[in-house]
Design an enzyme around this catalytic site. Structure first.
Site: not given
Ligand code: NAD
Length: 478
Positions: A247, A281
């Site tokens: 997501e 999001c």
């Molecule tokens: P992010 O992608 O930076 O991080 C998300 C998670 O992934 C964190 O726990 C992070 O530590 C982990 N992560 C980062 N690098 C990684 C790697 N190399 N391998 C595995 N895991 C890794 O996102 P964020 O800044 O925490 O959240 C914001 C984003 O989330 C926005 O783009 C937003 O739209 C999205 N979001 C989507 C939904 C949905 O349901 N569509 C809901 C909420 C947020």
């Protein structure tokens, strides 16, 4: 202050470093210190989940229901306290923090009941004396990687179905919000689950998240976060033939037609675009407004924005809290600069604000005179920034709404049943809202998007079974 620990194989354990959790409303306020897992410790958590998997997969629905019900009940009883922790570390106003904690409780209670309703089917075979049964079995060890913007609701909507359908869990919260995750994990640790069924590993995505991706014993991976990280997750999972679900971002359109109740449309647009600091999001970042009502819409929206109280998340009356951290603030400011350079006109906001405490305060920014092909309308900002796109007809509005790489949620304000129905059918989004903001959803129905926003089965409601179970077809001859 002792750093709060990871929970692995039924025990609280230190990691190999410590992170300091800072309140974005007041950077002098330390919410807590939290241990950081390394690769070896993440592998231990996966091994614990693997060891617990077979027995938990055969646990009774009652065992699962009892644990989930207990978690939901305690979350509900402690909603004010945990909601406060959430608002303190993430920055959304206290009322939203409490409401989100209640939401998490409802999700656990919903899946407590779903554990009792895992269905299968039986059919007569095309061959004589043979029965065919189709049943659902747990996916196995599931890795759950969560973002920071819904620090308890998103973990809840992954952990609860994972456990309800008999999976064991390795949960990695976002680095910015360990306090809420830890509070949730502490409740889960007392819910009667056998050791290893639920594990918490806090730490950096590049370390803990990556270790989960690299570990072949993770059978299924559910991720919510940015498009960039989602792409890495997808590659790693495809390479391992692992089931996964993503997501990700949105660039959600909200259409306002010339027959709309304008006050309701403005209120819905301001809520959808700017509440929770636009860090949703499902935020309405593209406001597609009919030319006949465009000027009145902008005037009313600016009046409303001027009256919004942007302040400390825990202060009485705050409607919009701070941006989550300095790096997100820089991203928001970059996009505000880019929108200006592209020819967008700032109708209101976009300024850093000073408050009694030092935090990341930004006034909600509304751009007008934007075109759908500008970067401000193509890329997710994830902050209190929205733009207005003027259109001359419903058909143009629909075309602009669908002209995006994303497809999470969409909305339309209109009094016309014909337009509302047409939009509901033709909008290329996973969730469509009529006369409602694009953000704000129920917990018992599917959540998710299309195109670049999502991949794999939907989350939440009964549809969650698609991801957290695998189907078995059995042929039995008497
Ligand atoms: P992010 O992608 O930076 O991080 C998300 C998670 O992934 C964190 O726990 C992070 O530590 C982990 N992560 C980062 N690098 C990684 C790697 N190399 N391998 C595995 N895991 C890794 O996102 P964020 O800044 O925490 O959240 C914001 C984003 O989330 C926005 O783009 C937003 O739209 C999205 N979001 C989507 C939904 C949905 O349901 N569509 C809901 C909420 C947020």
């Amino acid at each position: 202050m002792a750093a709060k620990q990871n929970f692995i194989a039924g025990a609280w354990v230190d990691g190999s470093g410590v992170t300091v959790d800072i309140n974005p409303s007041d950077v002098s306020d330390v919410v807590g210190e939290f241990t950081q897992a390394n690769k070896a410790q993440t592998d231990e958590a996966v091994a614990a989940a693997k060891a617990a998997s077979a027995a938990w997969g055969l646990s009774t629905p009652q065992q699962r229901a009892d644990a989930l019900e207990m978690i939901g009940t305690e979350l509900l009883a402690r909603k004010d306290e945990i909601g406060r922790i959430l608002s303190r570390e993430e920055g959304k106003p206290l009322a939203n923090g409490i409401a989100e904690t209640m939401r998490a409780a409802q999700i656990f209670k919903f899946f407590a009941q779903e554990a009792l309703r895992i269905e299968g089917t039986q059919l007569a075979s095309v061959r004589p004396n043979v029965d065919v049964t189709i049943t659902r079995e747990p996916a196995g060890v599931v890795g759950l990687i969560c973002p920071w913007n819904f620090p308890i609701a998103i973990p809840a909507w992954k952990i609860a179905p994972a456990l309800a359908y008999g999976n064991t869990v390795v949960f990695k919260p976002a680095d910015l919000v360990p306090a809420t995750a830890w509070a949730l994990a502490e409740i889960i640790s007392r819910s009667g689950l056998p050791k290893g069924v639920f594990n918490l590993v806090m730490g950096r995505g590049s370390v803990v998240g990556q270790a989960m991706l690299d570990n072949k014993d993770v059978n299924a991976l559910s991720f919510t976060g940015s498009v960039q990280t989602g792409a890495r997750i997808a590659q790693a999972c495809v390479a391992q033939n692992r089931k996964f679900q993503l997501e990700m971002g949105g660039k959600n359109p909200l259409v306002v037609l010339d027959d709309a109740n304008l006050d309701a449309a403005v209120a819905g647009a301001v809520d959808g675009a700017f509440f929770q600091t636009g860090q949703r999001c499902t935020a309405s970042s593209r406001l597609i407004v009919h030319s006949k009502v465009h000027d009145a819409f902008v005037e009313k929206a600016v009046t409303m924005l001027k009256g919004l109280k942007v302040d400390h998340a825990l202060k009485e009356g705050t409607q919009i809290g701070p941006v989550v951290d300095e790096s997100q603030m820089k991203q928001d400011e970059d996009y505000i600069r880019i929108a200006r350079e592209e020819g967008g006109e700032l109708a209101w906001g976009g300024e850093r604000l000073n408050r009694d405490t030092k935090g990341f305060y930004l006034s909600p920014a509304l751009f007008t005179n934007t075109k759908n092909d500008m970067r401000i309308n193509r890329e997710e900002v994830f902050g209190p920034v929205a733009s207005v796109i003027k259109v001359d007809s419903y058909d143009e509005a629909l075309a602009v709404a669908n002209d995006t790489a994303f497809g999470l949620s969409s909305g339309i304000y209109t009094q016309s049943l014909k337009a509302a129905n047409d939009f509901r059918r033709k909008s290329q989004a996973g969730m469509v809202m009529v006369n409602l903001p694009t953000a704000g959803v129920d917990y018992h129905v599917p959540f998710g998007g299309r195109k670049g926003s999502s991949f794999g089965p939907r989350e939440q409601g009964r549809y969650a079974a698609e991801f957290y179970t695998t189907v078995k077809t059995a042929y039995v001859s008497a």
